[in-house]
Design an enzyme around this catalytic site. Structure first.
Site, PDB file in Angstrom:
ATOM      1  CE  LYS A  71       8.274   5.792   4.404  1.00 42.42           C
ATOM      2  NZ  LYS A  71       7.664   5.088   5.552  1.00 42.42           N
ATOM      3  NE  ARG A  99      -2.715   2.659   6.469  1.00 44.65           N
ATOM      4  CZ  ARG A  99      -2.419   2.398   7.735  1.00 44.65           C
ATOM      5  NH1 ARG A  99      -3.330   2.589   8.682  1.00 44.65           N
ATOM      6  NH2 ARG A  99      -1.238   1.951   8.070  1.00 44.65           N
TER       7      ARG A  99
HETATM    8  N1  BES Z   1       5.674   1.815   2.906  1.00 53.82           N
HETATM    9  C1  BES Z   1       5.497   1.986   4.292  1.00 53.82           C
HETATM   10  C2  BES Z   1       5.607   0.678   5.075  1.00 53.82           C
HETATM   11  C3  BES Z   1       6.959   0.014   5.103  1.00 53.82           C
HETATM   12  C4  BES Z   1       7.825   0.245   6.162  1.00 53.82           C
HETATM   13  C5  BES Z   1       7.321  -0.893   4.147  1.00 53.82           C
HETATM   14  C6  BES Z   1       9.044  -0.393   6.210  1.00 53.82           C
HETATM   15  C7  BES Z   1       8.545  -1.529   4.173  1.00 53.82           C
HETATM   16  C8  BES Z   1       9.393  -1.295   5.216  1.00 53.82           C
HETATM   17  C9  BES Z   1       4.110   2.571   4.586  1.00 53.82           C
HETATM   18  O1  BES Z   1       3.589   3.396   3.613  1.00 53.82           O
HETATM   19  C10 BES Z   1       4.226   3.357   5.843  1.00 53.82           C
HETATM   20  O2  BES Z   1       4.966   4.300   5.845  1.00 53.82           O
HETATM   21  N2  BES Z   1       3.515   2.941   6.885  1.00 53.82           N
HETATM   22  C11 BES Z   1       3.567   3.584   8.141  1.00 53.82           C
HETATM   23  C12 BES Z   1       2.165   3.610   8.690  1.00 53.82           C
HETATM   24  C13 BES Z   1       2.002   4.483   9.901  1.00 53.82           C
HETATM   25  C14 BES Z   1       2.189   5.931   9.533  1.00 53.82           C
HETATM   26  C15 BES Z   1       0.647   4.249  10.475  1.00 53.82           C
HETATM   27  C16 BES Z   1       4.479   2.776   9.051  1.00 53.82           C
HETATM   28  O3  BES Z   1       4.491   1.544   8.959  1.00 53.82           O
HETATM   29  O4  BES Z   1       5.208   3.383   9.819  1.00 53.82           O
HETATM   30 ZN    ZN Z   2       4.219   5.442   3.841  1.00 52.56          ZN
END
Ligand code: BES
Ligand code: ZN
Ligand code: ZN
Length: 489
Positions: A260, A334
């Site tokens: 991230k 997931r």
């Molecule tokens: N934990 C995150 C989702 C999240 C984002 C929770 C902001 C709370 C606030 C999750 O694991 C994630 O990173 N999801 C990605 C998925 C994408 C790579 C398809 C996302 O939402 O960007």
């Molecule tokens: Zn994630």
């Protein structure tokens, strides 16, 4: 904090402060004694507006109506005003009911008082605790509506259990990742099990291997903390139904090798909010003594980087034998849930299977940060969750599946890809990914709740403080109260 109920009228009660709700901007109500001063200060009594008059022993707060959804956040706002202040040990408050003999507003007000008194100051030198030790509720009503002493005590007792469970979940989520890792949840669950007579099983990496939970294991591989699957079970004698709860417990989500960006990593300690909701619900259900069997499964993992990290291009085999092409290691929740959902379905034949997860940023983009998205195949179940959320003071909106989005998860090398090939509809495609791990038997019993928005908000809102809110606890407890056939207020 302790509650007492008395038939004495409010003015007879000795206290350090009275909280007075000014309902529907009606400053002329006989309960409002300091009308002149309030007007001088320009107090309009709009929802959650505060006028603190310590020299008069009064804290006035505006509430748009006597309904739960207005009283709960107003009560919380009043209590938040007192955080970090000294000398307000004993508070008194009158009875604010919206209907005769209906304790819903009383329960909501007490929930609000307790939720608003929450602070997380463990890591601060200067503490911001609530000074309040005792709240005296007078049965003298704002309207002429009355309720009995016993009914009031029962409503308050429920409010205490639900608010405590919410605050318990908030503490878990707010705790920094170096102090809360998978083993920490295992310990917390064992302690809770001992206190409440629950069963508790913890699966370590070796046991997860044996259960063929390779997707979950892959996500946790680069962390110095071993992944744990925590299973809590509450089994009363003649349960009316069986419920399985599943929670995403990413004690930290760095994104993994699909790292991230810095700004997006901050607050990812909150990626364990699904698991915190599950343990919070377990606590409340057991304390309420609901007549249903409830299992809580928490997939505790830390998603990190390193030489041993799982990679984009890896193909993982989940517990049910399906293969998953990893195209983004940040879509890790997931993968964990896929295995934990399979495990939960193997262990219990549930009438309700509900998972909670901070699963997608897309959900927050789509519905805003205060609302959870609820998904599943059964329309009634989705709307039931929405209905109970409203009663409990949470916001939920259904996000409907469709077959077009389902196709975007196709993989050329494996059975399914862990991300979709479109940038639209990310909350729904994540839900559809999970649906691949739901057995036919559970298809119409399953709900997926994406709490990515409300689980952690960096400012106070309604009855919630800045930081963790305990999202999912209150709405689910309400729904389970109804499943158990308990009177809900
Ligand atoms: N934990 C995150 C989702 C999240 C984002 C929770 C902001 C709370 C606030 C999750 O694991 C994630 O990173 N999801 C990605 C998925 C994408 C790579 C398809 C996302 O939402 O960007
Ligand atoms: Zn994630
Ligand atoms: Zn995540």
């Amino acid at each position: 904090m302790n509650f007492t109920v008395t038939t004495s009228s409010v003015h007879e009660i000795e206290s350090d402060l009275e909280i007075v709700f000014v309902v529907d901007e009606n400053i002329d109500h006989p309960f409002v004694k300091e009308k002149k001063i309030l007007k001088q200060y320009g107090f309009n009594a709009t929802q959650e507006e505060i006028c603190f008059l310590p020299e008069h022993g009064k804290l006035y707060v505006g509430a748009a109506s006597l309904k739960s959804e207005a009283l709960r956040p107003a009560a919380a706002a009043a209590m938040r005003t007192l955080l970090g202040k000294k000398g307000y040990k004993r508070i008194k408050v009158a009875l604010y009911l919206s209907h005769p003999r209906c304790t819903a507003s009383l329960r909501a007000m007490c929930e609000g008082l307790l939720l608003g008194a929450y602070s997380f100051d463990k890591y601060k030198s200067k503490k911001s605790k609530s000074p309040v030790k005792e709240i005296v509720v007078s049965l003298e009503g704002y309207e002429s509506h009355e309720i009995g002493h016993e009914a009031a005590l029962r409503a308050i007792h429920k409010a205490e259990i639900v608010a405590d469970a919410t605050n318990f979940a908030r503490n878990i989520v707010n705790t920094p990742p170096d102090d809360f890792y998978p083993e920490t949840m295992a310990k917390k669950a064992k302690k809770l099990a001992k206190k409440l007579g629950l069963e508790c099983t913890v699966l370590d990496a070796k046991a997860l291997k044996k259960e063929k939970m390779r997707a979950m294991l892959a996500v946790g591989r680069a962390s110095r903390h071993e992944p744990k699957l925590v299973h809590l079970a509450y089994k009363p004698k003649n349960p009316k139904a069986t419920v399985a709860l599943v929670g995403k417990g990413l004690t930290y989500d760095s994104g993994g090798l699909s790292l991230k960006p810095g700004d997006f990593m901050v607050t990812m300690k909150a990626d364990k909010s699904g698991s915190a909701a599950v343990i919070g619900i377990m606590k409340a259900v057991a304390e309420l003594g609901l007549d249903i069997e409830v299992h809580g499964f928490m997939g505790m993992v830390e998603n990190m980087i390193g030489g041993d990290a799982y990679k984009p291009d890896d193909v993982l085999k989940a517990k049910n034998g399906k293969t998953i092409e990893v195209r983004n290691t940040d879509a890790e929740g997931r993968l964990v849930l896929a295995d934990v959902l399979c495990y939960a379905q193997q262990e219990v034949k549930a009438d309700y299977l509900i998972d909670f997860a901070t699963l997608t940023g897309a959900c927050v983009v789509g519905v805003g940060q205060y609302t959870s998205g609820v998904m599943g195949f059964d329309e009634t179940l989705k709307s039931e969750m929405k209905r109970h959320a409203k009663i409990a003071g949470e916001l939920v909106t259904p996000l409907d599946f469709n077959d077009h989005l389902k196709k975007t998860l196709k993989s050329t090398i494996a059975d399914i890809s862990n991300i979709s090939n479109t940038r639209y509809g990310g909350a729904i495609t994540a839900g559809l990914f999970l649906s691949e791990f739901i057995d036919d038997d559970h298809r119409d019993k399953w709900l997926h709740v994406d709490i990515a928005g409300p689980a952690f908000v960096e400012h106070a809102w309604g009855e919630n403080p800045a930081g963790a809110s305990g999202a999912g606890v209150r709405m689910t407890v309400r729904m389970l109260e109804s499943v158990a056939g308990a009177k809900t207020h």
